[in-house]
Design a protein around this motif. Structure first.
Motif, PDB file in Angstrom:
ATOM      1  N   HIS A  32      17.464 -27.169  50.630  1.00 53.49           N
ATOM      2  CA  HIS A  32      16.358 -26.019  51.422  1.00 53.49           C
ATOM      3  C   HIS A  32      17.035 -24.981  50.481  1.00 53.49           C
ATOM      4  O   HIS A  32      17.979 -24.441  49.942  1.00 53.49           O
ATOM      5  CB  HIS A  32      17.026 -25.563  52.973  1.00 53.49           C
ATOM      6  CG  HIS A  32      16.529 -24.821  53.333  1.00 53.49           C
ATOM      7  ND1 HIS A  32      15.174 -25.765  54.105  1.00 53.49           N
ATOM      8  CD2 HIS A  32      16.120 -23.761  53.775  1.00 53.49           C
ATOM      9  CE1 HIS A  32      14.830 -24.586  54.658  1.00 53.49           C
ATOM     10  NE2 HIS A  32      15.510 -23.459  54.552  1.00 53.49           N
ATOM     11  N   ALA A  33      16.449 -23.607  49.785  1.00 48.05           N
ATOM     12  CA  ALA A  33      16.748 -22.313  49.423  1.00 48.05           C
ATOM     13  C   ALA A  33      15.992 -21.494  50.313  1.00 48.05           C
ATOM     14  O   ALA A  33      15.279 -21.466  50.644  1.00 48.05           O
ATOM     15  CB  ALA A  33      15.109 -23.396  48.152  1.00 48.05           C
ATOM     16  N   PHE A  34      16.486 -20.509  50.114  1.00 52.79           N
ATOM     17  CA  PHE A  34      16.042 -19.178  50.602  1.00 52.79           C
ATOM     18  C   PHE A  34      15.589 -18.349  49.436  1.00 52.79           C
ATOM     19  O   PHE A  34      16.939 -18.050  48.502  1.00 52.79           O
ATOM     20  CB  PHE A  34      17.020 -18.903  51.920  1.00 52.79           C
ATOM     21  CG  PHE A  34      17.707 -19.603  52.648  1.00 52.79           C
ATOM     22  CD1 PHE A  34      18.464 -20.624  53.014  1.00 52.79           C
ATOM     23  CD2 PHE A  34      16.975 -19.615  53.775  1.00 52.79           C
ATOM     24  CE1 PHE A  34      18.472 -21.406  53.799  1.00 52.79           C
ATOM     25  CE2 PHE A  34      16.960 -20.240  55.261  1.00 52.79           C
ATOM     26  CZ  PHE A  34      17.885 -21.335  54.778  1.00 52.79           C
ATOM     27  N   MET A  49      11.581 -27.045  45.272  1.00 52.96           N
ATOM     28  CA  MET A  49       9.763 -27.892  44.555  1.00 52.96           C
ATOM     29  C   MET A  49       8.777 -26.833  45.241  1.00 52.96           C
ATOM     30  O   MET A  49       7.896 -26.969  44.566  1.00 52.96           O
ATOM     31  CB  MET A  49      10.000 -29.072  44.376  1.00 52.96           C
ATOM     32  CG  MET A  49      11.365 -29.432  44.106  1.00 52.96           C
ATOM     33  SD  MET A  49      11.533 -28.766  42.391  1.00 52.96           S
ATOM     34  CE  MET A  49      10.123 -29.453  41.635  1.00 52.96           C
ATOM     35  N   ASP A  50       8.890 -26.075  46.220  1.00 54.17           N
ATOM     36  CA  ASP A  50       7.914 -25.432  47.140  1.00 54.17           C
ATOM     37  C   ASP A  50       7.395 -24.503  45.973  1.00 54.17           C
ATOM     38  O   ASP A  50       7.953 -23.739  45.917  1.00 54.17           O
ATOM     39  CB  ASP A  50       8.086 -25.364  48.571  1.00 54.17           C
ATOM     40  CG  ASP A  50       6.635 -24.413  48.811  1.00 54.17           C
ATOM     41  OD1 ASP A  50       5.683 -24.081  48.295  1.00 54.17           O
ATOM     42  OD2 ASP A  50       7.034 -24.785  49.712  1.00 54.17           O
ATOM     43  N   MET A  52       5.854 -22.334  46.964  1.00 54.43           N
ATOM     44  CA  MET A  52       5.477 -20.517  47.134  1.00 54.43           C
ATOM     45  C   MET A  52       7.198 -20.100  46.387  1.00 54.43           C
ATOM     46  O   MET A  52       6.877 -19.171  46.636  1.00 54.43           O
ATOM     47  CB  MET A  52       5.819 -20.602  48.432  1.00 54.43           C
ATOM     48  CG  MET A  52       3.781 -21.279  49.350  1.00 54.43           C
ATOM     49  SD  MET A  52       2.982 -19.653  48.123  1.00 54.43           S
ATOM     50  CE  MET A  52       2.940 -18.641  48.883  1.00 54.43           C
ATOM     51  N   PHE A  53       7.792 -20.665  46.746  1.00 52.69           N
ATOM     52  CA  PHE A  53       9.200 -20.374  45.749  1.00 52.69           C
ATOM     53  C   PHE A  53       9.258 -19.815  45.046  1.00 52.69           C
ATOM     54  O   PHE A  53       9.357 -18.334  44.970  1.00 52.69           O
ATOM     55  CB  PHE A  53      10.281 -21.536  46.151  1.00 52.69           C
ATOM     56  CG  PHE A  53      11.577 -21.483  45.684  1.00 52.69           C
ATOM     57  CD1 PHE A  53      12.099 -21.031  46.336  1.00 52.69           C
ATOM     58  CD2 PHE A  53      12.096 -22.030  44.491  1.00 52.69           C
ATOM     59  CE1 PHE A  53      13.855 -20.565  46.001  1.00 52.69           C
ATOM     60  CE2 PHE A  53      13.465 -21.342  43.690  1.00 52.69           C
ATOM     61  CZ  PHE A  53      14.479 -20.857  45.049  1.00 52.69           C
ATOM     62  N   GLU A  54       8.674 -20.806  43.820  1.00 52.90           N
ATOM     63  CA  GLU A  54       8.804 -18.837  42.478  1.00 52.90           C
ATOM     64  C   GLU A  54       7.785 -18.121  42.488  1.00 52.90           C
ATOM     65  O   GLU A  54       8.363 -17.287  41.805  1.00 52.90           O
ATOM     66  CB  GLU A  54       8.099 -20.600  41.567  1.00 52.90           C
ATOM     67  CG  GLU A  54       7.624 -19.374  40.012  1.00 52.90           C
ATOM     68  CD  GLU A  54       7.284 -20.470  38.990  1.00 52.90           C
ATOM     69  OE1 GLU A  54       7.397 -20.161  37.977  1.00 52.90           O
ATOM     70  OE2 GLU A  54       7.502 -21.621  39.595  1.00 52.90           O
ATOM     71  N   SER A  55       6.851 -17.888  44.107  1.00 57.43           N
ATOM     72  CA  SER A  55       6.595 -17.181  43.770  1.00 57.43           C
ATOM     73  C   SER A  55       6.748 -16.291  44.955  1.00 57.43           C
ATOM     74  O   SER A  55       6.948 -14.526  44.345  1.00 57.43           O
ATOM     75  CB  SER A  55       5.064 -17.457  44.586  1.00 57.43           C
ATOM     76  OG  SER A  55       3.664 -16.161  44.921  1.00 57.43           O
TER      77      SER A  55
END
Length: 145
Positions: A32-34, A49-50, A52-55
């Protein structure tokens, strides 16, 4: 997995991450990333890996860069450490750790006080490190796995 892992694993022994991030975000799985912005708001919570995470990372980095560009250089040179190894060894551990953390150098690889002093003598006497003048550049990401 040992050396097969190409990322850092953090332990939340005090429960601050669980209370301040995981529970607040309603996270239920790992990894899980924040992404947390300069105002300590969670701007992304989900699987790393979503797309939207990189964005979210790009947006946070751009915002931090924009806010940091307000000053003449946005950074200040920290002085070289001119103290001898013997002088460093009489300093408190807290002061030695501060010297390293101000310069973005980890202290986790230093088991004893002498390790901190030796690291400072080896790296901080001949390399100029910089401190950001803008507290806005505190954007960070955390991946729990």
């Amino acid at each position: 997995m040992g050396s097969q892992m190409d990322y850092t694993v953090a332990m939340d022994t005090g429960g601050e991450v669980e209370e301040g991030l995981i529970m607040k975000a309603g996270a239920r799985g790992i990894p899980h990333a924040f992404v947390i912005d300069a105002d300590n708001n969670i701007t992304f919570s989900g699987h790393p890996m979503d797309p939207m995470f990189e964005s979210a990372l790009r947006t946070a980095a751009a915002a931090a860069s924009d806010r940091g560009a307000g000053g003449p250089t946005g950074r200040q040179a920290l002085p070289l450490v001119t103290a001898s190894l013997d002088e460093l060894l009489v300093m408190p551990v807290k002061a030695l750790k501060l010297i390293l953390t101000e310069r973005g150098l980890p202290t986790s690889d230093c088991v004893e006080k002498a390790d901190l002093a030796k690291k400072i003598a080896a790296t901080c006497a001949n390399v100029t490190y910089y401190k950001c003048l803008c507290s806005a550049i505190r954007t960070r990401s955390l991946i729990l796995s």
